[in-house]
Design a protein around this motif. Structure first.
Motif, short mmCIF file in Angstrom:
data_model
loop_
_atom_site.label_atom_id
_atom_site.label_comp_id
_atom_site.label_asym_id
_atom_site.label_seq_id
_atom_site.Cartn_x
_atom_site.Cartn_y
_atom_site.Cartn_z
N PHE A 1 -3.90 -3.46 5.45
CA PHE A 1 -2.84 -4.08 4.64
C PHE A 1 -3.29 -5.43 4.08
O PHE A 1 -2.95 -5.80 2.96
CB PHE A 1 -1.56 -4.25 5.45
CG PHE A 1 -0.74 -2.99 5.56
CD1 PHE A 1 -0.71 -2.06 4.54
CD2 PHE A 1 0.01 -2.73 6.70
CE1 PHE A 1 0.04 -0.90 4.64
CE2 PHE A 1 0.77 -1.58 6.82
CZ PHE A 1 0.78 -0.67 5.78
N SER B 1 -5.38 -4.85 1.18
CA SER B 1 -4.55 -4.32 0.09
C SER B 1 -3.78 -5.44 -0.59
O SER B 1 -3.64 -5.45 -1.82
CB SER B 1 -3.58 -3.26 0.63
OG SER B 1 -4.28 -2.13 1.12
N SER C 1 0.86 -1.19 0.00
CA SER C 1 0.00 0.00 0.00
C SER C 1 0.89 1.24 0.00
O SER C 1 1.26 1.74 1.07
CB SER C 1 -0.92 0.00 1.23
OG SER C 1 -1.79 1.09 1.21
#
Length: 324
Positions: A275, A278, A225
């Protein structure tokens, strides 16, 4: 000595350039002419141009994101303090849409989840937690997995294992974890605890976004990310700690330091949740899980951090109760 092509040369050719052939005159200025497509020419004025719009550094429509957050918090407060069933319905709706978004996204990798049983089971799990507590939620998860396996057994054999694994993953991620918020609601002072966790998750995202946009320079995980920065993470921690201390003193009536500990834990797991999604989106090759919520993307793009926050908050509140 000036060359024949230099401005100072007396032999410079000052004649205007010869006109381009009739078929090429508009090619450099209007590429639509060369296509010969009347449909493109007619629809061109109706298309919204984004050529001169500068996107925000965080890639988000902030006013729309704030408006959606306000509406969701309003519905949450209604369910927590006025009509409790609204909380279960809100969680069930979010879980059902979340599982649908995950199933839809996994198709890009060739993983076909049986959406009908998976979405129905996802909607029912928060309701099971609301009416029956932890035991009912555990049983609902077992029945949901069983339903998906039986449903998939009558489908094609190709990709059956990945389909079942993807279904279990989607049900646990989007529905089971979110259902722990309903369990926490039924604990002593539950509505204030749930509201505290949601406020911490939202404040983590909001302060992290604001600080990251202004001062963010050092990415935390550029391969996962790129827009998440350490400066933004610091803003998340600082803002959430303030909110956590205030909630501890005025909402859940516990020592201020417990509010600070809870805030830091929520920021960490919320970041991990962000995360995690992502990584999944990067692996699949998509930007957002959906487009239902303006400024946020899909439902999973909004609750990716919340699902980790609620179960973490549930455990921490239980630990605080045991430790006194």
């Amino acid at each position: 000595m000036a060359s024949a092509d230099s401005p100072g040369s007396p032999h410079r050719d000052t004649r205007p350039p010869s006109p381009a052939p009739a078929g090429e005159q508009g090619r450099a200025h209007d590429p639509l002419v060369t296509t010969g497509s009347l449909r493109q020419v007619l629809t061109r004025p109706l298309r919204r141009s984004t050529e001169h719009k500068a996107p925000s550094r965080a890639g988000r429509n902030l006013p729309a994101a704030v408006a959606v957050a306000v509406v969701l918090i309003g519905a949450l407060v209604t369910g927590l303090f006025f009509v409790p069933l609204v909380l279960a319905l809100l969680a069930g709706t979010a879980a059902g849409i979340g599982v649908w978004e995950i199933a839809r996204s996994l198709t890009y990798k060739g993983v076909q989840i049986p959406q009908v049983p998976a979405v129905i089971a996802a909607v029912l799990m928060p309701l099971a937690a609301f009416f029956g507590g932890a035991e009912a939620l555990s049983m609902a998860l077992v029945l949901a997995v069983t339903l998906v396996v039986v449903w998939r057994a009558f489908g094609p054999k190709q990709g059956m294992m990945l389909s079942i694994m993807g279904s279990v993953f989607a049900l646990v991620w989007a529905s089971f974890l979110l259902s722990t918020a309903v369990l926490l609601y039924h604990s002593p002072d539950g509505p204030h605890k749930v509201l505290t966790i949601i406020l911490l998750a939202v404040s983590s995202d909001t302060f992290g976004y604001a600080v990251g946009v202004v001062w963010g320079k050092h990415p935390m995980a550029p391969k996962i990310s790129p827009k998440k920065s350490w400066e933004g993470f610091g803003g998340s921690v600082g803002g959430a700690v303030v909110v956590g201390v205030l909630c501890a003193l005025f909402l859940v009536e516990m020592p201020w330091w417990q509010g600070a500990v809870l805030a830091v834990a929520i920021v960490v797991v919320a970041t991990v949740g962000d995360f995690s999604e992502s990584m999944i989106k990067r692996e699949i090759g998509i930007k957002d899980m959906g487009t239902l919520l303006p400024g946020h993307g899909g439902v999973m793009d909004r609750i990716d951090s919340i699902v980790f926050a609620v179960i973490t908050g549930y455990v921490i509140f239980e630990l605080f109760t045991v430790l006194g």
